[in-house]
Design an enzyme around this catalytic site. Sequence first.
Site, short mmCIF file in Angstrom:
data_model
loop_
_atom_site.label_atom_id
_atom_site.label_comp_id
_atom_site.label_asym_id
_atom_site.label_seq_id
_atom_site.Cartn_x
_atom_site.Cartn_y
_atom_site.Cartn_z
N LYS A 71 11.63 27.80 54.07
CA LYS A 71 12.09 28.17 55.42
C LYS A 71 13.57 27.83 55.61
O LYS A 71 14.26 28.46 56.40
CB LYS A 71 11.25 27.45 56.47
CG LYS A 71 9.82 27.97 56.53
CD LYS A 71 8.90 27.09 57.35
CE LYS A 71 7.49 27.67 57.37
NZ LYS A 71 6.46 26.71 57.74
N TYR A 245 7.89 18.84 61.22
CA TYR A 245 6.92 19.18 62.27
C TYR A 245 6.73 18.02 63.24
O TYR A 245 7.71 17.48 63.75
CB TYR A 245 5.58 19.60 61.64
CG TYR A 245 5.79 20.45 60.43
CD1 TYR A 245 6.40 21.69 60.54
CD2 TYR A 245 5.44 20.00 59.16
CE1 TYR A 245 6.63 22.47 59.42
CE2 TYR A 245 5.67 20.78 58.03
CZ TYR A 245 6.27 22.01 58.18
OH TYR A 245 6.50 22.76 57.08
N1 GLN Z 1 2.52 28.58 53.24
C1 GLN Z 1 2.14 27.49 54.08
C2 GLN Z 1 1.51 27.98 55.35
O1 GLN Z 1 1.97 28.90 55.93
C3 GLN Z 1 3.37 26.68 54.37
C4 GLN Z 1 3.07 25.48 55.23
C5 GLN Z 1 3.87 24.27 54.85
O2 GLN Z 1 4.35 24.12 53.73
N2 GLN Z 1 3.94 23.34 55.75
O3 GLN Z 1 0.53 27.45 55.80
#
Ligand code: GLN
Length: 309
Positions: A71, A245
């Site tokens: 991301k 998060y």
């Molecule tokens: N590909 C994962 C998802 O969309 C990515 C989530 C993560 O790495 N926190 O659930």
Amino acid sequence: MTGMKKTYQEVFEEVYEEVEYLPKQGTVADYIPELGTVSENRFGVYLASLDGEYAALGDAYEKFSIQSISKVFTFAMAFDVFGGDLWMRVGVEPSGDPFNSLAQLEYENGIPRNPLINAGALVIADFLLSHFEHPREAFLRFLRKLGNNPDIDYNPKVFESEKTFGYRNAALVNLMKSFGNITHPVAEVLDFYFFQCAIEMTCQELATSFLPFANHGVIPHSGERILTASRAKRLNALMLTCGFYDEAGQFSFKVGLPGKSGVGGGIAAVHPDYYAVAVWSPRLNKKGNSYLGMNFLERLTTKTGMSIF
Ligand code: GLN
């Protein structure tokens, strides 16, 4: 480094001696079944400093699924192209919610809190689909340039696995589309998002790829600028406040560096003007962040006495 100051490699070894005896806590993510096939005891870490020093330990040269760390890269690409126009469709506030939460989106009219949660990254994917005729290829080109390695690629098994079980991500895109915040077909947005999450890198490649964020937007090995200094600063601010998060506060409190985690067990972080570091250990804590990875970085910044604070 010279004189009395320890090398990063020496600090790595000291920290590793401490964390190796910690209780084996946390579990490997298996809601994407292919991720669940990774051995839980893998551990690697790599640090690349801007003055050319590096340190490596354990599985530092093994590929793993970068997942949500991607991301940061898609956001950097979109920020370079669209600048402040991004903020019409995605915010810059920490969410305080899990990475795949649907709750806020409903009462905030389909505008995700920030680009580093799933909903925000899906909007960023939608932006990239508007700009690039071949977004997958453009993304790979960007990563290969940053990582200084033409072999960086995605893992088709992880891609398929996530696509098959990506119910929550499908729910997020559909909800945002119902609010008019997704312009492309739902399947196209999901396809690109699962692709970016399925990219594999080693700790060495990941740390190298994060160096421009420690270097005000310039790739050190080529001198190429990928972001203006002001945008690189903003990206680091987003990582610090939103990169973990509902654990962004903890990471900032304990480690004190801008960074980003992924459910593959990776964490990449930067100390602006000094270094980028990537650590990998697949056992995750309850918030979906690498248990040992966070622990290692906490001790690294404590022992070196170097964090952004
Ligand atoms: N590909 C994962 C998802 O969309 C990515 C989530 C993560 O790495 N926190 O659930």
